[in-house]
Design a protein around this motif. Structure first.
Motif, PDB file in Angstrom:
ATOM      1  N   ALA A 209      30.841  47.911  57.543  1.00 57.55           N
ATOM      2  CA  ALA A 209      31.264  48.068  56.150  1.00 57.55           C
ATOM      3  C   ALA A 209      32.253  49.225  56.006  1.00 57.55           C
ATOM      4  O   ALA A 209      33.264  49.115  55.290  1.00 57.55           O
ATOM      5  N   LEU A 212      35.641  48.240  57.319  1.00 56.82           N
ATOM      6  CA  LEU A 212      36.340  47.426  56.317  1.00 56.82           C
ATOM      7  C   LEU A 212      36.827  48.293  55.159  1.00 56.82           C
ATOM      8  O   LEU A 212      37.920  48.071  54.621  1.00 56.82           O
ATOM      9  N   GLN A 213      36.018  49.294  54.781  1.00 58.40           N
ATOM     10  CA  GLN A 213      36.442  50.204  53.704  1.00 58.40           C
ATOM     11  C   GLN A 213      37.699  50.970  54.096  1.00 58.40           C
ATOM     12  O   GLN A 213      38.624  51.130  53.294  1.00 58.40           O
ATOM     13  N   ALA A 332      32.921  45.913  50.507  1.00 60.40           N
ATOM     14  CA  ALA A 332      32.727  45.584  51.928  1.00 60.40           C
ATOM     15  C   ALA A 332      31.283  45.139  52.178  1.00 60.40           C
ATOM     16  O   ALA A 332      31.032  44.164  52.911  1.00 60.40           O
ATOM     17  N   TYR A 335      30.854  41.702  50.700  1.00 60.55           N
ATOM     18  CA  TYR A 335      31.590  40.764  51.563  1.00 60.55           C
ATOM     19  C   TYR A 335      30.725  40.369  52.771  1.00 60.55           C
ATOM     20  O   TYR A 335      30.641  39.202  53.146  1.00 60.55           O
ATOM     21  N   ASP A 341      32.015  37.744  56.337  1.00 59.57           N
ATOM     22  CA  ASP A 341      32.424  38.462  57.545  1.00 59.57           C
ATOM     23  C   ASP A 341      31.820  37.836  58.801  1.00 59.57           C
ATOM     24  O   ASP A 341      31.977  38.359  59.895  1.00 59.57           O
ATOM     25  N   TRP A 395      39.734  45.827  46.687  1.00 60.88           N
ATOM     26  CA  TRP A 395      39.845  45.089  47.952  1.00 60.88           C
ATOM     27  C   TRP A 395      41.308  44.869  48.364  1.00 60.88           C
ATOM     28  O   TRP A 395      41.642  44.977  49.529  1.00 60.88           O
TER      29      TRP A 395
END
Length: 897
Positions: A209, A212-213, A332, A335, A341, A395
């Motif tokens: 996460a 992704l952030q 994230a 998601y 993901d 996002w």
């Protein structure tokens, strides 16, 4: 010269004075004046010793430890109407010099520690094929590196002088405690148990996460704002080079066992991240928050839903800036939860992972009906503002509210009077249907977000709002188990005192079901953290990373030798007014980039002058000067019209203070980020402490500090706003010769700036003092009765008479908290609380005897009520709705004006 014997040496005072009287010469005859005079004193056959100070004999344990850590920075002389310089690197100082415009470079502190370790790589930590054995080996090696550094520190400590032995032992004991906790964290995370397996999965997904952030925070995505139809880079996989700073991973290992095991002694320790501004504190506690959210769901299933994390800030501007970053991390997590993901080995529940911004009604609409009206107004405006605060999709960066008037499909907000929600206007965004974000209070109460982010004073609403208790676990959901406090040093004085009182109710509500919450905090500047944390939370504190025996070096942090530091310059215009010095220095600062800098990058860094002020009154004077006097001064500085800076546009001089409407503030920050070539760039920004915390505008490089701020903490925070990236920051401090404190800082300019963090003043909070109790102890009682016992309905205040045992439990919980936080006030607080309970009980009995019901807030003259606003009738107890403005208002009539 004046000589005085002192200890083993002599105190020497050297003065240069002009013996001529000004009456001896006409005004234009300057033959008898001294210009650019220099004063230098050199010893013959001796050396300059340390200047005597009361600090050298302090019995305060922290002051003794600071003396050890800063023993390499020695005061040799103090100025009188000037500053003093000497060669601080020399073994023996023999010369000191007077300096009118002192300068001192303050080095940046960078994250340090082992580099390029596989265990620091987010991509590796996110892999499903990373075995527990490999993870244990790599984490053990990581902790071993810290242990080896600790042993080096211990060997160096053997050489300290006798006076330093005890404080050095305390410093080393704190490092050893942190080491032992990190090792225990590794053992808990890699344990061959079901709990260990779920913890590793939560850790793996947390790293994914955060990767992704970091990816979606890049300028190509959510890091900058873009229109709905503009192109956006298609990036779905984070780079393999994303890595933790060692202190960030170390902090997680420090706290993870307390997160996993509610009965562990570390659960009740407040772990305080102490790292200079811009070092990465936010990412460290975001990793911890992600882990806690995922751990609850993996461990407790559906019951692990509800609000898991409460995060509080002290300033609304700081809150909204952090909201954007935190929202990206929450997106994230959502998601990942949805399976976008990739397939998950363990289900994370049907409940969405969401974030809610819980702030005042001046910042966002508090009611769903108001949100509908506000959205209607926005769509009619030529330049819509950011009253909903989510300025762009977390996002992909698509603007939620267009910068200019747009069509309905350009707005990413739904508000129909029944519900409100956000969505990304871009059709191709993963969150085009729904963003996991709420900002309207009613919506937050209906569907409590997983992560609640708000200002500290908003929690005063708990006494007034029936539905606010939903944030603390309803319908079988667990209460919040992680509490985050950012910028802890700002909880000082009256605000900190009031927050500390309400904090007892918040922590007890979180622990109502038997599981105490973990509290973590962060700060860049603090003194006596143990005392402050104990007063605020009734808990012990652990500062991380603990400092070594030399300031600035803690294994995880060290001075940055590769990057230029910030240059501080002191100016004290004696014989001139503060306004005159502001005009001259301000004009020179504005003109310099035009004439000196040929490189556009450098010119842009110093183009915007940030003028920092300690009060709104001083700021108002400076804004007037910037619009009138400075342009006139610029005409004198250069005769070449083509090279002269122009300030004739009102948009070039901007004010950033609490006077600016809340919805307009994000747009000012956006303009600050724009290059000097942009048509709406800012040339002169006048601001107060609103800028000093959490505002990150990388291009800023120049600041005028109008007078020494009240605290060193504020000085460090404010001046850290410039020179944050590649261009060195320049801070010119304008000292007032008529203010003794300003003179003192000017006269000891060099030593003060070489040891800034040593001079941070301890903060004072006294939540359980008598004046504080009189103002808000009843609010604590009301919150716990209303949301703890469950008497939350507006007309159930009188039902307290049927819950004597639960009220007695509340009384004991609060008193126990006071005994931990401030033992000396415990008995007085207990007596005060008993009297408040008795008053409530009597009011309930009276209402019952009259055949009516006691309400929490006034329902009209026919009903009795418990609470009322300050200065108003209709209730028994005057109770704050915010922790800031609780003063009574009065009308003042001026006659004869």
């Amino acid at each position: 010269m004046r000589w005085r014997t002192f200890g083993g040496g002599r105190l020497v005072t050297c003065v240069l004075a002009n013996a001529h009287d000004e009456e001896e010469s006409t005004y234009k005859d300057r033959d008898l004046m001294l210009f650019q005079a220099e004063l230098r004193a050199t010893t013959l056959g001796g050396r300059v010793l340390e200047y005597p100070s009361t600090r050298l004999n302090s019995r305060d344990e922290e002051e003794q430890e600071l003396r050890v850590q800063y023993r390499h920075i020695v005061t040799r002389a103090v100025g009188h109407g000037c500053a003093v310089e000497w060669d601080s690197d020399a073994d023996a100082v023999t010369t000191v010099r007077a300096q009118v415009m002192p300068q001192q470079v303050v080095e940046h502190i960078k994250p340090d520690g082992p580099k390029n370790l596989p265990v620091l790589n987010l991509a590796r930590l996110s892999r499903t094929d990373l075995t527990v054995a490999d993870l244990r080996v790599e984490l053990d090696a990581f902790v071993l590196g810290y242990r080896e550094w600790f042993e080096t520190q211990r060997s160096q400590a053997e050489d300290v002088q006798q006076w330093a032995a005890e404080p050095t032992a305390r410093i080393l004991a704190r490092i050893e405690t942190a080491l032992d906790r990190m090792a225990s964290g590794v053992a808990a995370l890699t344990a061959p148990t079901p709990a260990g397996e779920k913890a590793r999965e939560a850790f793996r997904l947390s790293n994914r996460a955060m990767a992704l952030q970091m990816l979606h925070s890049r300028p190509e995505l959510a890091g900058s704002r873009r229109r709905r139809n503009s192109e956006v880079v298609e990036l779905s996989e984070p780079g393999g080079d994303y890595a933790w700073h060692p202190f960030q991973l170390a902090y997680f290992l420090l706290v993870v066992e307390g997160l996993m095991n509610p009965e562990h002694e570390d659960r009740r320790t407040v772990d305080l991240i102490w790292f200079p501004t811009g070092g990465g504190k936010t990412e460290a506690y975001l990793l911890t928050a992600c882990f806690e959210i995922l751990w609850r769901r993996l461990r407790f299933g559906a019951l692990g839903g509800g609000t898991a994390v409460l995060s509080r800030y002290t300033l609304s501007l700081l809150t909204t800036q952090q909201f954007q970053r935190t929202a990206t991390a929450v997106c994230a997590l959502e998601y990942i939860r949805r399976g976008d993901d990739g397939p998950l080995p363990h289900h994370l529940g049907e409940e969405h992972i969401t974030i809610g911004l819980w702030v005042g009604k001046e910042t966002t609409p508090n009611k769903i009906s108001a949100a509908q009206d506000e959205l209607g107004e926005l769509k009619q405006m030529n330049e819509p503002d950011d009253r909903f605060l989510l300025e762009r999709c977390p996002w992909c960066g698509t603007e939620i509210v267009p910068e200019r008037s747009g069509r309905d499909q350009d707005f990413g907000i739904r508000a129909d009077g029944v519900t409100t929600s956000f969505f990304c206007p871009r059709d191709t965004c993963d969150f085009h249907e729904l963003l996991p974000v709420s900002v309207v209070d009613e919506q937050i109460y209906r569907k409590p977000p997983t992560f609640v982010l708000g200002t500290v004073d908003k929690f005063a609403r708990l006494a007034w709002e029936r539905e606010a208790g939903n944030l603390f676990g309803k319908d079988g959901k667990r209460a919040p188990s992680l509490v985050i406090q950012d910028e802890l040093h700002l909880l000082a004085g009256p605000l900190g005192t009031t927050v500390g009182l309400y904090e007892s109710a918040i922590l007890e509500l979180c622990a109502w079901g038997g599981t105490v919450p973990k509290v973590i905090a962060s700060t860049a500047t603090i003194r006596r953290s143990q005392d402050q944390v104990r007063s605020l939370y009734g808990r012990p504190a652990q500062l991380f990373p603990p400092a070594g025996i030399k300031a600035g070096n803690s294994y995880f942090a060290s001075p940055d030798k590769d990057k230029p530091g910030r240059l501080y310059v002191g100016v004290m215009a004696q014989g001139h007014t503060a306004s005159t010095s502001t005009v001259h220095v301000g004009a020179a600062a504005l003109q310099a980039p035009k004439e000196i800098c040929e490189d556009d990058t450098l010119r842009d860094a110093y183009w915007t002058v940030v003028a920092y002020h300690n009060s709104l009154r001083e700021l108002g004077r400076t804004v007037t000067i910037a619009r009138d006097d400075i342009p006139a001064r610029l005409e004198h500085l250069t005769k070449d019209d083509t090279q002269r800076r122009e300030l004739n546009n009102d948009k070039s001089v901007v004010e950033l203070t609490s006077n600016i409407p809340r919805a307009a503030q994000p747009r000012i920050l956006e303009r600050l980020s724009k290059s000097f070539k942009s048509h709406d760039s800012i040339s002169f920004l006048a601001t107060t402490n609103m800028l000093s915390v959490g505002v990150d505008v990388p291009r800023l490089g120049l600041m005028l500090m109008n007078g020494q701020p009240k605290t060193t903490s504020e000085y460090i925070q404010a001046t850290s706003r410039v020179g944050r990236r590649h261009v060195p920051g320049l801070i010119v401090t304008l000292f007032r010769s008529t203010k003794p404190r300003d003179r003192s800082h000017y006269e000891s300019f060099g030593v003060y700036h070489r040891s800034l963090y040593r001079h941070v003043e301890p903060t004072s909070v006294t939540p359980w003092s008598m004046p504080s109790r009189k103002r808000a102890l009843h609010a604590v009682l009301t919150i716990l009765v209303r949301h703890g016992i469950g008497l939350d309905a507006e007309d159930k205040a009188g039902d307290i008479v049927h819950h004597a045992s639960e009220v007695a439990r509340i009384r004991d919980l609060v008193v126990d908290h006071v005994r931990r936080a401030d033992p000396e006030e415990a008995d007085a607080a207990a007596a005060h609380l008993d009297s408040r309970i008795e008053e409530w009980w009597q009011e309930a009995e009276i209402a019952r005897g009259d055949g009516s019901r006691l309400h929490y807030q006034s329902q009209g003259r026919m009903y009795s009520a418990l609470l009322t606003d300050f200065g108003k009738q209709g209730g028994m107890w005057e109770t704050a709705q915010s922790m800031r403005n609780v003063d009574r208002e009065c009308l003042v009539a001026v006659r004869g004006a």
